[in-house]
Write an enzyme that holds these catalytic residues in place. Structure first.
Site, PDB file in Angstrom:
ATOM      1  N   ASP A 229     -13.349  59.492   5.756  1.00 35.59           N
ATOM      2  CA  ASP A 229     -14.580  58.728   5.627  1.00 35.59           C
ATOM      3  C   ASP A 229     -14.884  58.719   4.121  1.00 35.59           C
ATOM      4  O   ASP A 229     -14.378  59.555   3.368  1.00 35.59           O
ATOM      5  CB  ASP A 229     -15.724  59.359   6.436  1.00 35.59           C
TER       6      ASP A 229
HETATM    7  C1  BGC Z   1     -19.386  55.487   7.015  1.00 36.56           C
HETATM    8  C2  BGC Z   1     -18.181  54.816   7.618  1.00 36.56           C
HETATM    9  C3  BGC Z   1     -17.846  53.579   6.841  1.00 36.56           C
HETATM   10  C4  BGC Z   1     -17.620  53.960   5.403  1.00 36.56           C
HETATM   11  C5  BGC Z   1     -17.268  52.785   4.518  1.00 36.56           C
HETATM   12  C6  BGC Z   1     -19.280  55.693   5.527  1.00 36.56           C
HETATM   13  O1  BGC Z   1     -20.519  56.027   5.001  1.00 36.56           O
HETATM   14  O2  BGC Z   1     -19.615  56.732   7.652  1.00 36.56           O
HETATM   15  O3  BGC Z   1     -18.421  54.510   8.957  1.00 36.56           O
HETATM   16  O4  BGC Z   1     -16.740  52.942   7.393  1.00 36.56           O
HETATM   17  O5  BGC Z   1     -18.816  54.532   4.886  1.00 36.56           O
HETATM   18  O6  BGC Z   1     -18.359  51.966   4.320  1.00 36.56           O
END
Ligand code: BGC
Length: 747
Positions: A229
């Site tokens: 993530d």
């Molecule tokens: C989120 C993800 C997301 C990623 C990219 C993170 O803060 O938890 O779900 O895909 O950011 O935007």
């Protein structure tokens, strides 16, 4: 592009650097070797492609596109076909926009109604979440676009989402929090997974070998690559050793120096790094090969699809006196700000930029009168607005109030503080329903809310967060152009305090303990026979269905066989409709704690009035099994099970028993601490102890002489609790006899 050859030509530094992104949304290119950079974007209920400055919080602009229903709504369709259609549309759009991977689906379990990101997740039930996710992944990937199942795993809240540890036992992890990922890996063949920020039992997911290698690669046999993530990296070298592939977002500072250092000092095996690089190169290669240059997307057609899908998702929760559907000749009042400005998605990285979200008010046009009723940015009643709403309701045959959670309540990064609607909305519903007994409430939101006025209103339609066309779809449903067919993918408890995670959400001191174990959602409410507002699986229709001829292809089977189940479903009403046929399995008697019933199959079918269709299901071992820590595997206990078909977990219509024989024998080690009671439950122990009791050593313990019933129970209980070692102290066995007995039992 031969990935093996390319990998071999890469220097250690190049390989290490390749394990981090180039920027917010791109992988690194290796120009020297002709490896291009590819793009990934947020989804999953639309495409969030940022062409300008990137961010992972939904702050900066992304391209204008179509917002489909969110996962919370989609799951309520109980329809894999809905997921397939969405996956296909997004696959085409990604091709048209040159995006190689779409970040989703979100498969975390809706453990508490308060999780700020619940709208991005499917269900409290892992089977439903997994089936919906797998259908979406297959369709998306069918268009050559990689899916990325997230957030792997146990990322079920926003409080401390980046730093906390979710602590839970092995059985809970395997039965509740992993199966949706397992389905998307095994059935959906997802090309990628996103490891969550949090730790599981103290080990961060990005460094969790059990999760990323032992389970994902070795047990589930997946060749998917794992991306962090955004910012979930802790120690990249440790991550690669554990099975992590790509750090995102990366950027100029992400040179992979930790990895180089670790290889040089011998703490990371270069062969582990090579595996990672190969997985990433393979992803880039596949993306390039599956790219369809010149692909286009028809966004008007997508909008029509968004409307259709939203119509499949809404749940008719209550409809007393068949108040709905509305009749064309009725005078109808729409009340509430959300009738004019619908809530259709949540905030954060999944936020889709749409040119226009269609409201129910604009769709209904002159057919309705309108009053704003409340200010959606406040929870204080505005007396003038309330008065106007009451007057408007009085003028109408039916008042439809559009209520729900305000924007600020549902966002990535923050959980809700409580489960209530804003006070001004609750007061409005009370006042309007008093003024007009024919009041319908339409609810928006990604998660349950308390419904203090439930008994005052005859009808409730839950539209969840249904995407940009939710207003139009709601009008279709209210007027019966579309027959509601959604069913709840989660329980709606009466009060937050009833929720099983209540005492352990969101945790403290950086730790959240999943103390409720496997008893999440309906598994808990049903076990406790607790009243709820609406149970899992519940959903009404403008028609009714009848269930008959439940047939099993055998009355008994082993856990190596499959069971074929068929049931006839008939539409006995006067309009066409869709039934969500739910199959639950109940273990009649079990040595371990089990839920009353668990969803093991479902099918959505369309039926014309009077039409009958036969629905078929195939069940395998997993339908009967629980996770048994003694053998670290899914295990079927021999005995009777019941196949139950229903329209919700509390509306079972037809059942059939079946005998299932488990073929795995559990390891059973006898020690001095093993009790007589435990031994009697084991076939071999039962035989030996039974003989002993009859012949000698223990026979007197069973004699109750002239004792009363209480003492008899006491003797029985005491005897079952005696541990083998005590038999020496009681003079019933010599040390040598005890040793021999234990050896015989363990032989
Ligand atoms: C989120 C993800 C997301 C990623 C990219 C993170 O803060 O938890 O779900 O895909 O950011 O935007």
């Amino acid at each position: 592009m031969n990935v093996q050859e390319i990998m071999q030509q890469m220097t250690l530094e190049e390989k290490a650097a390749f394990c981090s992104g180039h920027d917010f949304w791109h992988t690194k290119a290796v120009e020297r070797l002709g490896v291009p950079s590819v793009m990934m974007c947020d989804g999953p209920h639309g495409l969030r492609k940022q062409e300008g400055e990137g961010d992972h919080l939904g702050i900066n602009k992304s391209i204008e596109t179509v917002c489909y229903p969110t996962a919370a709504a989609l799951a309520s369709s109980f329809d894999r076909d809905v997921m397939r259609k969405l996956g296909e549309a997004l696959g085409q759009e990604c091709q048209a926009e040159n995006v190689a991977m779409l970040l989703g689906p979100g498969l975390n379990i809706k453990r508490s109604p308060l999780c700020g990101r619940n709208f991005e997740y499917f269900s409290e039930d892992p089977y439903l979440a997994g089936e919906m996710g797998a259908a979406y992944v297959q369709a998306l990937q069918g268009h050559g676009i990689a899916a990325c199942a997230k957030h792997f795993a146990c990322n079920d809240q926003e409080t401390l989402r980046m730093s906390g540890s979710s602590n839970l036992d092995e059985r809970t992890l395997r039965e509740i929090y992993l199966p949706a990922f397992e389905a998307v890996v095994k059935k959906g063949k997802t090309r990628s997974l996103m490891c969550a920020y949090n730790a599981i039992n103290g080990t961060f997911c990005s460094e969790n070998k059990m999760l990323l290698t032992d389970i994902l690669r070795n047990e589930w046999k997946s060749d998917a690559f794992v991306v962090t993530d955004w910012g979930a990296i802790k120690d990249q070298a440790k991550g690669v050793a554990a099975g992590l592939d790509l750090e995102m977002p990366g950027g100029p500072n992400a040179t992979g120096e930790e990895i180089v250092e670790a290889v040089k000092t011998g703490t990371l095996d270069e062969s582990d790094l090579d595996k990672t690089v190969l997985r990433l190169l393979q992803f880039v290669k596949d993306s390039v090969e599956q790219r369809r240059p010149g692909a286009t997307i028809d966004r008007d057609a997508c909008r029509k699809l968004a409307r259709k899908l939203a119509g499949e998702c809404a749940v008719l929760m209550k409809n007393e006196g068949s108040l709905l559907p509305l009749k064309e000749n009725q005078k109808v009042a729409f009340i509430g700000e959300f009738a004019d400005k619908p809530r259709y998605q949540g905030a954060g990285s999944s936020h889709i930029n749409v040119p226009h979200a269609v409201s129910a008010l604009e769709t209904a046009g002159n057919a309705v009168i309108y009053a704003r009723g409340y200010d959606a940015h406040s929870d204080v009643t505005d007396e003038a607005m309330l008065k106007e709403a009451v007057e408007t309701a009085k003028k109408a045959d039916v008042a439809v109030i559009f209520a729900g959670l305000p924007d600020a309540f549902e966002t990535e990064g923050a959980d809700r503080d409580h489960m209530r609607l804003p006070d001004n909305q609750n007061e409005l519903i009370k006042a309007v329903s008093q003024a007009n007994p024919h009041t319908v409430v339409v609810l928006h939101g990604g998660s349950p809310v308390e419904l203090p006025w439930l008994h005052d209103v005859p009808a409730v339609l839950c539209a969840y967060l249904g995407g940009e066309q939710v207003g139009a779809a709601t009008v279709d449903l209210l007027y019966g152009k579309v027959n509601p067919s959604g069913h709840l993918a989660e329980t709606w408890p009466i009060r937050l305090q009833d929720n099983p995670s209540y005492l352990n959400f969101p945790g403290e001191e950086g730790v959240v303990t999943y103390a409720e174990g496997i008893f999440v959602g309906y598994r808990y409410y049903d076990k406790k026979e607790m009243p709820v507002n609406f149970c899992f699986g519940h959903g009404l229709s403008y028609t009714q269905f009848e269930y008959a001829n439940l047939k099993l292809d055998k009355d008994s089977l082993t856990d190596q066989d499959t069971l074929t189940v068929s049931v006839d479903v008939k539409n006995i009403g006067s309009v066409a409709g869709k039934a969500a046929v739910q199959l639950y399995v109940r273990d009649v008697e079990s040595a371990v704690r089990r839920p009353v019933r668990e969803l093991r199959a479902f099918e959505k079918i369309a039926l014309q009035p009077g039409e009958i269709k036969t629905v078929m299901f195939t069940l395998d071992k997993r339908a009967f099994a629980y996770w048994e820590p003694k053998c670290h595997d899914f295990f079927v206990e021999s005995g009777e099970y019941v196949i139950e078909i229903g329209e919700s977990c509390r509306d079972i219509r037809i059942t059939q028993p079946v005998q299932v024989e488990g073929t795995i024998e559990l390891p059973f080690t006898v020690t001095v601490n093993t009790t007589i009671g435990q031994l009697l439950k084991h076939p071999k122990g039962k035989e030996i102890i039974g003989n002993m009791m009859r012949s000698s050593a223990l026979s007197h313990v069973d004699q109750t002489d002239s004792m009363g019933e209480g003492s008899e129970r006491m003797m029985q209980g005491m005897m079952m609790g005696i541990q083998l070692g005590a038999l020496v102290s009681y003079g019933r066995l010599t040390r040598k006899q005890l040793k021999d007995l234990i050896a015989t039992l363990n032989a």
